[in-house]
Design an enzyme around this catalytic site. Structure first.
Site, PDB file in Angstrom:
ATOM      1  N   VAL A   1      -1.125  -2.190   8.396  1.00  0.00           N
ATOM      2  CA  VAL A   1      -2.170  -1.233   8.768  1.00  0.00           C
ATOM      3  C   VAL A   1      -3.554  -1.683   8.334  1.00  0.00           C
ATOM      4  CG1 VAL A   1      -0.569   0.732   8.737  1.00  0.00           C
ATOM      5  CG2 VAL A   1      -1.895   0.179   6.664  1.00  0.00           C
TER       6      VAL A   1
ATOM      7  N   TYR B   1      -6.951   3.646  -6.603  1.00  0.00           N
ATOM      8  CA  TYR B   1      -6.081   4.584  -5.901  1.00  0.00           C
ATOM      9  C   TYR B   1      -6.783   5.929  -5.704  1.00  0.00           C
ATOM     10  CZ  TYR B   1      -1.548   6.745  -4.707  1.00  0.00           C
ATOM     11  OH  TYR B   1      -0.508   7.381  -4.071  1.00  0.00           O
TER      12      TYR B   1
ATOM     13  N   ARG C   1      10.544   3.507   3.519  1.00  0.00           N
ATOM     14  CA  ARG C   1      11.119   3.950   2.244  1.00  0.00           C
ATOM     15  C   ARG C   1      10.439   5.225   1.753  1.00  0.00           C
ATOM     16  NH1 ARG C   1      10.662  -1.040  -1.761  1.00  0.00           N
ATOM     17  NH2 ARG C   1       8.557  -1.036  -0.905  1.00  0.00           N
TER      18      ARG C   1
END
Length: 240
Positions: free
Chosen positions: A58, A151, A12
């Protein structure tokens, strides 16, 4: 001999746009996804079926290693010459209220995911004396944004890793660069106040996934062979 490019988180958003763009450049695109097979299949169709789907998380080292080894076994004469480490998630919160799992999940997917995917692919790139590694960073990793300590830490780590790895492999014809998008219209920016945020951006708009994909396509091309260890911002003028 076919050219192969692996895009993590390719089902996406920015990842999908990169898959489509690299297919246009003649790559057989390996579309990685963790959970949404339907969206990954849609991406494959958008590439004109120039590639395949490769599911793995991952952040799971063993799962990643097995998936890549299985791919190599099915393609004994080929190697993955391009890897775009795009997989990532946001779990925004102020640090004082951040659940421990939200810290680890964001860092594990972005930063550990970079290691888990890239490390096994480097030997083949070195053997063939050609490789392109592009890591998806963020303005958050350059500037640091409140509510995104996890983040920002993950993306800041990706930037540092990019600079270090570039120096390790440059003599073998491998480039390593990071792309640092600002606000791009994807699922990850849904829910943000676009009208207010645009006032901070000199270009007065959010970027598109296709614009990021065009930059990635250039960085993996032979024309970018002397560009390595760099962080290229694509943010409409929104700097630190």
């Amino acid at each position: 001999m076919s050219k192969y490019a692996l895009v993590t988180g390719g089902s996406r958003g920015i990842g999908r746009a990169i898959c489509v763009r690299l297919a246009q450049e003649g790559y057989q695109v390996i579309i990685n996804y963790a959970s949404n097979e339907a969206e990954a299949q849609k991406t494959l169709e958008m590439t004109g079926n120039n590639g395949e789907i490769l599911p793995f998380d991952v952040s799971n080292a063993e799962q990643t290693k097995t998936a890549l080894a299985d791919w190599q076994q099915r393609h004994p004469q080929d190697y993955i010459e391009v890897v775009v480490n795009n997989a990532g998630i946001r779990r925004d919160n102020v640090l004082a209220l951040m659940p421990e799992n939200d810290w680890h999940r964001v860092v594990d997917i972005t930063l550990s995911g970079f290691f888990n995917v890239t490390q096994p692919l480097i030997p083949a790139m070195q053997l063939h004396k050609f490789g392109r590694i592009v890591n998806m960073a963020s303005v958050s990793g350059l500037k640091g944004l409140p509510g995104q300590t996890n983040y920002s830490a993950a993306k800041g780590g990706i930037i540092a890793a990019t600079k270090a790895l570039a120096q390790e492999v440059a003599r073998r014809g491998i480039t390593v660069n990071a792309v640092a998008p600002g606000f791009i219209k994807t699922d990850m920016t849904e829910g943000l106040d676009e009208g207010e945020l645009k006032k901070m951006i000199p270009a007065n708009r959010f970027g598109t996934p296709e614009e990021v994909a065009d930059l990635v396509a250039f960085l993996v091309s032979p024309k970018a062979g002397y560009i390595t260890g760099n962080v290229v911002s694509i943010n409409g003028g929104l700097y630190t």
